[in-house]
Write a protein that holds these residues in place. Structure first.
Motif, mmCIF file in Angstrom:
data_model
loop_
_atom_site.group_PDB
_atom_site.id
_atom_site.type_symbol
_atom_site.label_atom_id
_atom_site.label_comp_id
_atom_site.label_asym_id
_atom_site.label_seq_id
_atom_site.Cartn_x
_atom_site.Cartn_y
_atom_site.Cartn_z
ATOM 1 N N LYS A 132 -5.800 -9.921 64.235
ATOM 2 C CA LYS A 132 -5.525 -11.149 63.479
ATOM 3 C C LYS A 132 -4.400 -10.928 62.474
ATOM 4 O O LYS A 132 -3.571 -11.810 62.240
ATOM 5 N N ALA A 133 -4.391 -9.762 61.840
ATOM 6 C CA ALA A 133 -3.328 -9.454 60.885
ATOM 7 C C ALA A 133 -1.973 -9.441 61.595
ATOM 8 O O ALA A 133 -0.986 -10.016 61.110
ATOM 9 N N VAL A 134 -1.919 -8.807 62.747
ATOM 10 C CA VAL A 134 -0.675 -8.739 63.526
ATOM 11 C C VAL A 134 -0.244 -10.131 63.953
ATOM 12 O O VAL A 134 0.944 -10.486 63.881
ATOM 13 N N LYS A 135 -1.198 -10.936 64.378
ATOM 14 C CA LYS A 135 -0.895 -12.292 64.829
ATOM 15 C C LYS A 135 -0.266 -13.120 63.707
ATOM 16 O O LYS A 135 0.702 -13.853 63.915
ATOM 17 N N ALA A 136 -0.817 -12.980 62.490
ATOM 18 C CA ALA A 136 -0.297 -13.738 61.356
ATOM 19 C C ALA A 136 1.130 -13.316 61.017
ATOM 20 O O ALA A 136 1.993 -14.156 60.741
ATOM 21 N N VAL A 137 1.389 -12.010 61.041
ATOM 22 C CA VAL A 137 2.733 -11.522 60.727
ATOM 23 C C VAL A 137 3.717 -11.913 61.823
ATOM 24 O O VAL A 137 4.846 -12.320 61.550
ATOM 25 N N LYS A 138 3.309 -11.820 63.053
ATOM 26 C CA LYS A 138 4.193 -12.221 64.152
ATOM 27 C C LYS A 138 4.521 -13.712 64.090
ATOM 28 O O LYS A 138 5.589 -14.139 64.535
ATOM 29 N N ALA A 139 3.614 -14.501 63.521
ATOM 30 C CA ALA A 139 3.848 -15.932 63.378
ATOM 31 C C ALA A 139 4.816 -16.245 62.240
ATOM 32 O O ALA A 139 5.291 -17.369 62.120
ATOM 33 N N GLY A 140 5.098 -15.230 61.390
ATOM 34 C CA GLY A 140 6.064 -15.438 60.319
ATOM 35 C C GLY A 140 5.605 -15.048 58.935
ATOM 36 O O GLY A 140 6.396 -15.044 57.991
ATOM 37 N N ALA A 141 4.317 -14.713 58.776
ATOM 38 C CA ALA A 141 3.839 -14.295 57.456
ATOM 39 C C ALA A 141 4.451 -12.948 57.077
ATOM 40 O O ALA A 141 4.703 -12.107 57.932
ATOM 41 N N ASP A 142 4.689 -12.771 55.791
ATOM 42 C CA ASP A 142 5.240 -11.508 55.297
ATOM 43 C C ASP A 142 4.151 -10.489 54.984
ATOM 44 O O ASP A 142 4.443 -9.321 54.752
ATOM 45 N N GLY A 143 2.923 -10.940 54.959
ATOM 46 C CA GLY A 143 1.816 -10.043 54.693
ATOM 47 C C GLY A 143 0.499 -10.757 54.870
ATOM 48 O O GLY A 143 0.449 -11.969 55.106
ATOM 49 N N VAL A 144 -0.580 -10.004 54.772
ATOM 50 C CA VAL A 144 -1.928 -10.567 54.883
ATOM 51 C C VAL A 144 -2.777 -10.064 53.736
ATOM 52 O O VAL A 144 -2.502 -9.009 53.155
ATOM 53 N N VAL A 145 -3.811 -10.823 53.421
ATOM 54 C CA VAL A 145 -4.799 -10.425 52.416
ATOM 55 C C VAL A 145 -6.156 -10.335 53.101
ATOM 56 O O VAL A 145 -6.562 -11.255 53.805
ATOM 57 N N VAL A 146 -6.837 -9.225 52.885
ATOM 58 C CA VAL A 146 -8.156 -9.019 53.469
ATOM 59 C C VAL A 146 -9.184 -9.020 52.336
ATOM 60 O O VAL A 146 -9.035 -8.294 51.355
ATOM 61 N N GLY A 147 -10.197 -9.857 52.477
ATOM 62 C CA GLY A 147 -11.211 -9.952 51.430
ATOM 63 C C GLY A 147 -12.603 -9.710 51.949
ATOM 64 O O GLY A 147 -13.157 -8.613 51.839
ATOM 65 N N THR A 148 -13.191 -10.728 52.553
ATOM 66 C CA THR A 148 -14.584 -10.648 52.997
ATOM 67 C C THR A 148 -14.850 -9.452 53.907
ATOM 68 O O THR A 148 -15.819 -8.710 53.718
ATOM 69 N N ALA A 149 -13.998 -9.268 54.908
ATOM 70 C CA ALA A 149 -14.219 -8.186 55.876
ATOM 71 C C ALA A 149 -14.188 -6.819 55.204
ATOM 72 O O ALA A 149 -14.963 -5.921 55.563
ATOM 73 N N PHE A 150 -13.295 -6.657 54.225
ATOM 74 C CA PHE A 150 -13.244 -5.395 53.481
ATOM 75 C C PHE A 150 -14.476 -5.240 52.599
ATOM 76 O O PHE A 150 -15.103 -4.173 52.559
#
Length: 240
Positions: free
Chosen positions: A196-214
């Motif tokens: 999911k993180a890779v998918k978001a960045v490939k879509a154009g995001a510059d980064g991701v934030v992980v909360g609940t899963a972490f």
């Protein structure tokens, strides 16, 4: 304060300050500082209205917040609702703990009239503005906040943290980048595996934030939380 701190592809982590215990929180902060690119420290609240069930419970479980500041750039994440009558108190807290800025997820949604006050206080306290956009947002609002020169725009991919809903994630990311191409965009809510993180960045995001899963894994052990973030970090590094 200005200047974009988010370098693509960045990994950010959210944790409620002082959770799940002061001891575990301090160990996690110390050991994560070399792994993640930025932190969002949640200010405990009685009404975490945009958070999912797990983080809501975490807010209730914190006896007292702990403000050990990570070495990486850090942003306080607090609900404007709690400070609308005394917002300077929130910015003073951010300055005292050495945070780079204040992120209020309900500011633009529930208190849009306070945007100018938020910007004025950020300037007064020498903090960088940062903004949260929900999954549905007016395009004019995205352009307006981009003009303020924020460190980043945080796009919520879903209605609440940790809950996956069938929305057009890639499309939303693309729209925000088109409206604010010069502003770093980070995506969050329901980033619970490397794909999911890779998918978001490939879509154009510059980064991701992980909360609940972490936080779920951190509750088991610091080691488990670290392993999970390391997997996401490695997946993102592969995109460089």
């Amino acid at each position: 304060m200005s200047g974009h701190m988010i370098k693509r592809p960045a990994l950010g982590v959210y944790i409620v300050a002082g959770w799940p215990s002061a001891e575990v929180y301090r160990e996690a902060v110390a050991r994560l500082s070399g792994l993640v690119d930025f932190f969002e420290l949640g200010v405990p609240t009685k009404n975490p209205k945009y958070d999912g069930p797990y983080i809501r419970a975490a807010h209730r479980e914190v006896a007292a917040p702990v403000w050990d500041k990570p070495a990486a750039p850090t942003y306080l994440m607090a609900y404007w609702e709690d400070y609308a009558a005394r917002p300077a108190e929130l910015f003073n807290l951010a300055a005292e703990v050495g945070a780079r800025g204040v992120l209020a997820p309900d500011l633009l949604v529930d208190y849009p009239g306070d945007l100018e006050q938020y910007l004025a206080l950020s300037k007064e306290f020498g903090l960088a503005p940062v903004f949260f956009l929900p999954s549905k947002f007016p395009h004019s609002l995205a352009r307006r906040i981009a003009a303020a020169g924020p460190d980043f725009i945080y796009l919520g991919l879903y209605a609440a943290t940790g809950i996956e809903l069938p929305v057009y994630v890639e499309r939303n990311i693309s729209i925000v980048k088109g409206l604010a191409p010069e502003v770093p965009l980070v995506a969050g809510f329901a980033i619970d595996r490397p794909e999911k993180a890779v998918k978001a960045v490939k879509a154009g995001a510059d980064g991701v934030v992980v909360g609940t899963a972490f936080m779920r894994r951190l509750k088991s052990s610091v080691e488990e939380g670290l392993r999970f973030l390391w997997e996401i970090k490695q997946a993102l590094v592969g995109l460089r």
